[in-house]
Design an enzyme around this catalytic site. Structure first.
Site, PDB file in Angstrom:
ATOM      1  N   GLY A   1      42.980  16.396  24.080  1.00  0.00           N
ATOM      2  CA  GLY A   1      42.637  15.363  22.903  1.00  0.00           C
ATOM      3  C   GLY A   1      43.880  14.904  22.027  1.00  0.00           C
ATOM      4  O   GLY A   1      44.833  14.769  22.615  1.00  0.00           O
ATOM      5  N   SER A   2      43.570  14.754  20.678  1.00  0.00           N
ATOM      6  CA  SER A   2      44.457  14.085  19.942  1.00  0.00           C
ATOM      7  C   SER A   2      45.851  14.738  19.604  1.00  0.00           C
ATOM      8  O   SER A   2      45.944  15.888  19.919  1.00  0.00           O
ATOM      9  CB  SER A   2      43.644  13.917  18.335  1.00  0.00           C
ATOM     10  OG  SER A   2      44.648  13.975  17.485  1.00  0.00           O
ATOM     11  N   SER A   3      46.697  13.829  19.307  1.00  0.00           N
ATOM     12  CA  SER A   3      48.048  14.335  19.033  1.00  0.00           C
ATOM     13  C   SER A   3      48.258  15.191  17.718  1.00  0.00           C
ATOM     14  O   SER A   3      49.287  15.850  17.218  1.00  0.00           O
ATOM     15  CB  SER A   3      49.077  13.193  18.956  1.00  0.00           C
ATOM     16  OG  SER A   3      48.494  12.339  18.108  1.00  0.00           O
ATOM     17  N   GLY A   4      46.919  15.571  16.972  1.00  0.00           N
ATOM     18  CA  GLY A   4      47.001  16.161  15.913  1.00  0.00           C
ATOM     19  C   GLY A   4      46.818  17.433  16.285  1.00  0.00           C
ATOM     20  O   GLY A   4      46.583  18.520  15.272  1.00  0.00           O
TER      21      GLY A   4
END
Lengths: 148, 423
Positions: A72-75
């Site tokens: 998923g996200s780079s967060g």
């Protein structure tokens, strides 16, 4: 009494590579599904929230988290970072697939982490097993839970 | 890890405490990856700004606390000097102008503004968009970058031929202050070759089609590197922006090749670079329809919120939407938000596009999007969007039902209050 006939808990040792130094022990929480950070966990409770995830509603706080890795996200790292600030981070991470998300995430969560194990941790370790992670020594020692 | 003399000096604190803490993080991160060294970067796109309630308690102690803890993973609070690398801020949680409409508390807006001032002076350029490549940060082929934001990373690697991994808040924070990032993954030429072939049996033409293709590829390929064969007509920025965002949402695609179009391969052979093809997929009418169905998460035809502009719209997308809304009014039960980078918004304003959209009843948003801010108009139950990425994330994050379709289907829904889209 003959102790040799008494059932001893089975112990298995896996060898791997240190990702983040340290030693931790605890109960294993095993999932064969990758985990999303941003949008996939609640950083205040350490709970998986992703719809359709097999661990939805389960908290990894204080557990030895055994999983394939991050998606998923780079967060990702920022959200696992927040679990540490909120005191609900896992006790250690054991994973199979190296990516920048999981590497940075493990580093900033600051828990012992290990990968590249000589046996597949996702099949050797089951939820509820007692696991000792010694990242510096590169070992994972698994004591199987008693059969129910 | 092998460090150069300059890197060692930074690590040892000879260039100040902030750089020492940044190097400490980069070394821990590099060793975790198994990287042998760092690489120089002069192009960082990260998440620096403070705009969420969870940051508020830290921000109240001072902005250096935010950077130290959240951008450097440092317990020691350090004075933050000027950035060494060219650095920009990606998308944020708050639209500086439309925050009331978003339902944002004023104290958060004040925090974001104070934080922007702090970062701006230190050289973090406030692009505030998920598409820095649309507003002035266009890395050249081979340039080593440290970018976050999956849709930007895949564009950077694939369309521009620059080199970045998916970085995080802490690694971009450290890279900006040191001009270094671990030399691993997509920084290394051999890791950029194709792994899987995707053969197209149908022509992929408009933006919706490129979104569907991207979403399909992400699902079947996961984190591998697809090579596309038979795409037909020349795609442009809008289509590849949408395609990459979709592939990075359903899967974790960070790089792809379209031989003859993307810069690192003129032929299929060159795209694979001698690697064997791990697998082949065929994309035809059946796969297209199935992907379209997968993106629909609604059964309710009556819609109440239309989201356009993910990734943030180009000026041409703004022109098209304005044209479609000219002299028309959106349905009274519907809210329409159109998202574009602030720099493009200024051009759109000058062209009269913003007035046209506003007169029709729509709102033009910048700096943020509903998935990042987690904020929708009050009472939203059913959304429609032209973005595969928003259709993927918004229902999961906010619990709404979602329709995905073309921009004209979405504008039609805005005007009628009903979803009439079809594949």
């Amino acid at each position: 009494m003959d102790i040799s006939t008494e059932a001893k808990p089975e112990t298995i040792e896996l060898k791997g590579r240190k990702v983040v130094a340290g030693r931790a022990e605890g109960e294993a929480l095993v999932t064969t599904e990758t985990i999303s950070g941003w949008g996939g966990i609640n950083e205040r409770t350490g709970t998986v929230i992703e719809r359709r995830h097999e661990m939805r509603g389960v908290s990894f706080a204080g557990k030895i988290l055994v999983f394939p890795g991050a998606k998923g996200s780079s967060g990702w790292s920022a959200y696992f970072h927040m679990t540490r600030l909120n005191g609900v981070q896992p006790a250690a991470m054991i994973f199979t697939r190296m990516t920048t998300k999981i590497a940075l995430g493990a580093v900033v969560t600051r828990v012992p982490a290990i990968t590249e194990l000589d046996q597949d941790p996702l099949s050797v370790i089951e939820t509820g097993d007692w696991v000792v992670v010694d990242a510096d020594a590169g070992t994972v020692t698994v004591t199987k839970k008693k059969p129910a | 890890m092998n460090l150069t003399d300059h890197e060692k000096a930074m690590y040892d604190g000879e260039h100040g405490r902030a750089k020492a803490r940044a190097m400490d993080l980069l070394v821990r991160y590099g060793e975790a990856l198994g990287a042998e060294r760092l690489v120089e970067t002069n192009n960082v796109a990260g998440a620096f700004n403070a705009s969420t309630p969870s940051v508020q308690a830290i921000a109240e102690k001072g902005m250096e606390h935010v950077y130290s803890e959240l951008n450097l993973d440092s317990d020691e609070v350090v004075e933050v000097p000027h950035m060494v690398a060219h650095t920009c801020q990606l998308i944020t949680g708050i639209d500086n102008d439309n925050w009331e409409l978003q339902g944002v508390d004023k104290s958060l807006v004040d925090m974001q503004r104070a934080n922007e001032k702090y970062l701006g002076r230190r050289g973090v350029n406030m692009f505030a968009t998920c598409t820095p490549y649309q507003v002035g940060n266009v890395p050249v082929k081979g340039e080593h970058c440290a970018w976050m934001e999956s849709s930007a990373v895949i564009y950077c690697n694939s369309v521009l031929g620059a080199r970045t991994n998916v970085e995080g808040k802490e690694s971009t924070g450290a890279a900006a202050l040191t001009g270094r990032i671990p030399y691993w993954g997509f920084h290394i030429t051999e890791n950029r070759r194709g792994t899987h072939l995707v053969e197209l049996d149908i022509e992929v033409d408009d933006m919706m089609d490129w979104g569907l293709l991207g979403y399909y590829i992400g699902e079947v390929i996961g984190e591998e590197i697809p090579v596309l064969k038979g795409t037909g007509r020349q795609p442009d920025l809008i289509k590849l922006k949408h395609f990459g965002a979709a592939a990075a949402s359903s899967g974790g695609v960070e790089m792809y090749h379209i031989p003859g179009i993307t810069p690192e391969a003129d032929s299929i052979e060159e795209a694979f670079g001698g690697r064997s093809v791990k697998g082949t997929y065929r994309y035809g009418a059946k796969e297209r329809r199935e992907t379209y169905e997968k993106l629909q998460s609604s059964t309710e035809k009556k819609v109440d919120f239309i989201m356009l502009g993910c990734p943030h719209n180009s000026i041409d997308q703004m022109a098209l939407i304005a044209h479609m809304l000219e002299n028309r009014k959106i349905h009274s039960d519907v809210q329409l938000w159109v998202h574009t980078p602030r720099a493009i918004k200024q051009v759109a304003e000058r062209n009269g596009y913003i007035d046209t959209i506003r007169e029709a009843g729509g709102v033009v948003m910048s700096d943020t999007c509903p998935a990042i801010s987690r904020r929708l108009p009050a009472g939203t139950k059913v959304i429609a969007t032209d973005s595969a990425k928003q259709a993927h994330y918004l229902p999961a994050i906010t619990g709404v039902q979602g329709w995905f379709g073309s921009v004209s289907d979405c504008v039609d829904a805005a005007l009628t209050g009903q979803w009439n889209g079809r594949v």
